[in-house]
Design an enzyme around this catalytic site. Structure first.
Site, PDB file in Angstrom:
ATOM      1  N   LYS A  77       0.856  -1.184   0.000  1.00 37.39           N
ATOM      2  CA  LYS A  77       0.000   0.000   0.000  1.00 37.39           C
ATOM      3  C   LYS A  77       0.889   1.231   0.000  1.00 37.39           C
ATOM      4  O   LYS A  77       1.812   1.323   0.812  1.00 37.39           O
ATOM      5  CB  LYS A  77      -0.884  -0.014   1.238  1.00 37.39           C
ATOM      6  CG  LYS A  77      -1.824   1.158   1.344  1.00 37.39           C
ATOM      7  CD  LYS A  77      -2.714   1.005   2.559  1.00 37.39           C
ATOM      8  CE  LYS A  77      -3.323   2.321   2.928  1.00 37.39           C
ATOM      9  NZ  LYS A  77      -2.718   2.902   4.105  1.00 37.39           N
ATOM     10  N   HIS A  80       1.392   7.214   1.023  1.00 39.75           N
ATOM     11  CA  HIS A  80       0.558   8.414   1.017  1.00 39.75           C
ATOM     12  C   HIS A  80      -0.937   8.114   0.865  1.00 39.75           C
ATOM     13  O   HIS A  80      -1.737   9.031   0.847  1.00 39.75           O
ATOM     14  CB  HIS A  80       1.014   9.361  -0.110  1.00 39.75           C
ATOM     15  CG  HIS A  80       1.208   8.666  -1.409  1.00 39.75           C
ATOM     16  ND1 HIS A  80       0.155   8.328  -2.226  1.00 39.75           N
ATOM     17  CD2 HIS A  80       2.325   8.221  -2.012  1.00 39.75           C
ATOM     18  CE1 HIS A  80       0.630   7.694  -3.279  1.00 39.75           C
ATOM     19  NE2 HIS A  80       1.927   7.615  -3.181  1.00 39.75           N
ATOM     20  N   CYS A  81      -1.314   6.849   0.759  1.00 41.08           N
ATOM     21  CA  CYS A  81      -2.728   6.475   0.629  1.00 41.08           C
ATOM     22  C   CYS A  81      -3.290   6.109   2.007  1.00 41.08           C
ATOM     23  O   CYS A  81      -2.642   5.441   2.790  1.00 41.08           O
ATOM     24  CB  CYS A  81      -2.905   5.287  -0.310  1.00 41.08           C
ATOM     25  SG  CYS A  81      -2.558   5.672  -2.021  1.00 41.08           S
ATOM     26  N   MET A  82      -4.523   6.521   2.249  1.00 46.17           N
ATOM     27  CA  MET A  82      -5.161   6.214   3.523  1.00 46.17           C
ATOM     28  C   MET A  82      -5.662   4.790   3.537  1.00 46.17           C
ATOM     29  O   MET A  82      -5.996   4.199   2.627  1.00 46.17           O
ATOM     30  CB  MET A  82      -6.341   7.154   3.767  1.00 46.17           C
ATOM     31  CG  MET A  82      -5.900   8.552   3.958  1.00 46.17           C
ATOM     32  SD  MET A  82      -7.405   9.483   4.283  1.00 46.17           S
ATOM     33  CE  MET A  82      -6.805  10.851   5.128  1.00 46.17           C
TER      34      MET A  82
END
Length: 105
Positions: free
Chosen positions: A100, A103-105
């Protein structure tokens, strides 16, 4: 191959990138209700290449810039969201067998 045969993390991404194959990408996408096309695979393979070169998946704006240079000029956020409606960077990375993005939630 079944998804239960793969080691995945708490976010649904492969724990071992070496386990990836186009078949794995299809399994993950189908589980998410998406059928991959050649256009999806073009982006997925480019994301894999970028990750291999840099060690990370870039955020959306930078990803678009790189994809335009490598693939074709008409790539924009709308194009990527049509392919990956739930989040282009996150899901392209997931289907590419990558962790993942930070910077992705």
């Amino acid at each position: 191959m079944e998804i239960t045969e793969l080691r995945i993390d708490q976010h649904g991404h492969l724990q071992n990138a070496a386990d990836w194959s186009p078949e794995v990408a299809d399994i993950f996408a189908q589980k998410d209700g998406l059928i991959l096309t050649e256009k999806h695979l073009e982006i997925i393979m480019a994301v894999r290449d970028i990750y291999q070169e840099t060690g990370d998946t870039p955020p959306m704006r930078l990803l678009i810039k790189v994809l335009r240079l490598r693939l074709h000029d008409d790539i924009d956020s709308r194009y990527l969201y049509r392919l990956f409606p739930d989040g282009p960077v996150r899901y392209a990375s997931k289907y590419a067998g990558l962790p993942k993005p930070k910077h992705c939630m």
